[in-house]
Design an enzyme around this catalytic site. Structure first.
Site, PDB file in Angstrom:
ATOM      1  N   GLY A 182     -14.258   3.324 -31.431  1.00 28.26           N
ATOM      2  CA  GLY A 182     -12.873   3.700 -31.676  1.00 28.26           C
ATOM      3  C   GLY A 182     -12.766   5.003 -32.445  1.00 28.26           C
TER       4      GLY A 182
ATOM      5  N   MET B 145      -9.693  -0.885 -32.293  1.00 29.23           N
ATOM      6  CA  MET B 145      -9.952  -2.210 -32.859  1.00 29.23           C
ATOM      7  C   MET B 145     -11.002  -2.093 -33.963  1.00 29.23           C
ATOM      8  SD  MET B 145      -9.891  -4.655 -29.449  1.00 29.23           S
ATOM      9  CE  MET B 145     -11.522  -4.135 -28.904  1.00 29.23           C
TER      10      MET B 145
ATOM     11  N   TYR C  79     -13.692   0.229 -29.898  1.00 23.91           N
ATOM     12  CA  TYR C  79     -14.021  -0.795 -30.887  1.00 23.91           C
ATOM     13  C   TYR C  79     -15.015  -0.223 -31.898  1.00 23.91           C
ATOM     14  CZ  TYR C  79     -15.675  -5.367 -32.644  1.00 23.91           C
ATOM     15  OH  TYR C  79     -16.008  -6.440 -33.437  1.00 23.91           O
ATOM     16  N   CYS C  80     -14.721  -0.401 -33.191  1.00 17.52           N
ATOM     17  CA  CYS C  80     -15.628   0.006 -34.265  1.00 17.52           C
ATOM     18  C   CYS C  80     -15.911   1.509 -34.148  1.00 17.52           C
ATOM     19  CB  CYS C  80     -16.895  -0.846 -34.212  1.00 17.52           C
ATOM     20  SG  CYS C  80     -18.019  -0.640 -35.618  1.00 17.52           S
ATOM     21  N   LEU C  81     -17.166   1.931 -34.164  1.00 16.76           N
ATOM     22  CA  LEU C  81     -17.485   3.354 -34.072  1.00 16.76           C
ATOM     23  C   LEU C  81     -17.024   3.943 -32.747  1.00 16.76           C
ATOM     24  CD1 LEU C  81     -21.099   3.496 -35.571  1.00 16.76           C
ATOM     25  CD2 LEU C  81     -18.911   3.790 -36.713  1.00 16.76           C
TER      26      LEU C  81
END
Length: 597
Positions: free
Chosen positions: A332, A356, A328-330
């Site tokens: 990811g 995501m 998720y975010c960084l």
């Protein structure tokens, strides 16, 4: 795998091309210069004055050599003035007056009914006309750097938001009406809120979570246990709720910029709980909240002693099975790097990769790019050099500035003039539970990824070899959100440019966090989903958008179905921690690192 007890992390592993560029040889008074710049950075809340001056100098010089644009802006000012004059005349005459300027869709400052009556309606229109003119004045001009034009628009919007008539009690009809009704009690309560906020800002103290929002009880409450720990993260394994589970486990890698429990908020909107109930064995990385003592932690540390250590731990607990990795975010972004390195090196332990709201290309990384240039990054580096990390308020300030209308000024009006308390929600409580970032890692991230965009350009190396995202051949499930101002969906979509394997892309409504939290039953939710076969031709994002059918409801079932389709047979749940020695001495979920302040 390392022992269950904490081990000492080192920074011996080199990040190669992921590190900042080599600096010029040291000067004898370099530390004096850095200390001076760091002190200035503290005084300016981390904003580089040079970047601001350079932006406006670029704009002014190009406007000065554009007489046609000057004439255009003069004519626009005259037209706007005439529109305002006509509107004021109609108001004075008592006839129906149609406002000549409209608010932006996301601007709710003038939604109260009182703004439709004189003189407040005129003040509102005068403000909107000024906003309209400056929007045109800072529009792109030939020769001006596109980023400078965007920064000029952003900075003038910040300045105008400061003087909006909605911010002052004598020009805001809602405040006047509330003051009359409450006989001034709202101002007394607002003064108390103001003093409270001033004290909180001065002390930088962390307020306790309100009743009903306790971490481990109301939030992050999905049952489980910490099954592995080192000094960078705790690994949580969640208790199964079914007699059979899908053979392949799921490993979540959240961003280190946030506490992990955004994915495990209240029971009704917890993605973790949902997937456990769908018959998956779920693991979660809970990052440490670093201090100045961990200033030398690097991106490579987060990959090796974070993601790779977590994969090693999961492999020993769920033996013989590949892993569905979700970033998720960084988290990811780093997971994509780790997955590419794994496939490059012949490590086939991943069954799939889900990203995501995560970017691998930062050329169109939204409004955060307005804060990123060489001067600004150097400014932040000097500040972190002094502190050892980027502290919580400095990071929070960046995100609130992007949405200053709602997060700064509208909140100030509610608290200080209307006397209203902030109503807590699980998401706002999580949002206030901020973390720090180690100086070295954050510098590498800002320079290597954001500023120089090395990953998608083929200039990001791990262990001396460049990372190629096209090496990722496992199936991918990628999620973007329509109104994301941190990871714009078209930027997230670019993963399709840099990979060739099977890929499903989902676009859901909502923002960076709200769009991800889209549990079944959530009102007003929709999404689009498209599939790309391995080695298929590229489809541009706008073309994909036009041809993708809107589906009502949550996208979570689509993700769960996709994961099931890419899993093998069901089996009995693995034992918690693999029944290894010492597991029972580690804490139950949500662990201890999530409580670090």
């Amino acid at each position: 795998m390392t022992e269950l007890s904490p081990d000492k992390l080192t920074s011996d592993d080199q990040a190669s091309a992921s590190e900042p560029r080599q600096q010029a040889p040291g000067h004898p008074y370099e530390k004096l210069d850095r200390a001076m710049r760091a002190a200035l950075a503290r005084a300016t809340a981390g904003v580089s004055p040079h970047s601001i001056m350079a932006t406006w100098l670029d704009w002014a010089l190009h406007l000065s050599r554009s007489p046609g644009r000057q004439i255009e802006l003069s004519e626009r000012a005259a037209r706007d003035a005439v529109k305002l004059w006509i509107y004021a005349s109609e108001l004075a005459a008592g006839t129906e007056a149609i406002p000549p300027f409209e608010t932006r869709a996301q601007d709710h400052r003038f939604s109260a009914p009182g703004w439709q009556k004189a003189p407040f309606s005129f003040w509102q229109q005068a403000f909107l006309s000024t906003q309209d003119w400056w929007q045109a004045a800072t529009d792109q001009m030939p020769g001006i750097a596109p980023r400078d034009a965007e920064r000029a628009q952003f900075q003038i919007r910040q300045a105008l938001d400061l003087i909006s008539p909605s911010n002052f009690p004598w020009s805001n009809p809602e405040i006047i009406s509330r003051t009359i009704q409450a006989r001034g009690k709202n101002l007394v309560e607002g003064s108390a809120h103001f003093l409270e906020d001033v004290a909180h800002t001065a002390t930088q103290g962390r307020e306790p979570a309100p009743e009903g929002y306790q971490v481990g009880k109301d939030l992050a409450a999905t049952p489980g246990r910490v099954v592995f720990r080192n000094t960078l993260f705790e690994l949580i394994q969640y208790t199964p709720t079914s007699k059979k589970v899908h053979a392949e486990p799921i490993l979540f890698v959240p961003a280190w910029i946030m506490k992990y429990y955004v994915l495990d908020l209240s029971p009704e909107n917890s993605m973790v709980r949902y997937l456990v109930d769908q018959g998956f064995t779920v693991f979660m990385v809970s990052w440490i909240n670093p201090t100045a003592d961990q200033a030398d932690l690097s991106l490579e540390d987060y990959r090796l002693k974070g993601i790779m250590a977590a994969i090693d731990a999961v492999e020993k607990i769920v033996q013989g099975q590949k892993i569905h990795a979700n970033g998720y975010c960084l988290g990811g972004t780093l997971l994509a790097i780790a997955a590419a390195v794994m496939q490059r090196d012949g490590d086939d332990r991943l069954a799939s990769v889900t990203l995501m709201a995560a970017q691998v290309d930062f050329a169109e990384a939204g409004e955060l790019l307005l804060f990123i240039d060489d001067s600004q990054v150097a400014f932040v580096e000097d500040l972190m050099w002094l502190q050892g990390c980027l502290d919580r308020p400095q990071m929070t300030r960046t995100f609130t500035t992007i949405r200053a209308e709602d997060l700064i000024y509208a909140r100030a009006v509610r608290r200080y003039f209307l006397g209203e308390d902030d109503l807590p929600t699980d998401l706002t409580v999580w949002n206030n539970d901020t973390t720090r970032m180690p100086a070295r890692m954050h510098s590498e991230y800002l320079r290597g990824l954001f500023l120089e965009n090395r990953l998608s350009a083929g200039r990001f190396a791990v262990e001396g070899r460049v990372v190629a995202l096209k090496d990722i051949r496992v199936p991918m499930f990628v999620v973007g959100t329509e109104s994301d101002h941190i990871a714009p969906w078209r930027s997230v979509y670019k993963i399709r440019l840099f990979t060739d394997g099977e890929l499903s892309f989902v676009l859901t409504n909502g923002g960076h966090n709200g769009g991800i939290l889209s549990e079944p039953g959530h009102k007003h939710r929709h999404y689009r989903q498209g599939h790309r076969a391995a080695d298929a031709l590229y489809t541009p994002p706008d073309e994909w958008l036009e041809t993708s059918e809107v589906q009502q409801g949550s996208w979570w079932p689509a993700m769960a179905d996709w994961l099931k389709d890419h899993s093998t047979d069901e089996t009995t749940p693995p034992p918690m921690g693999g029944k290894r020695r010492g597991v029972d001495k580690l804490p139950r979920a949500p662990g201890s690192y999530v409580h670090q302040t």
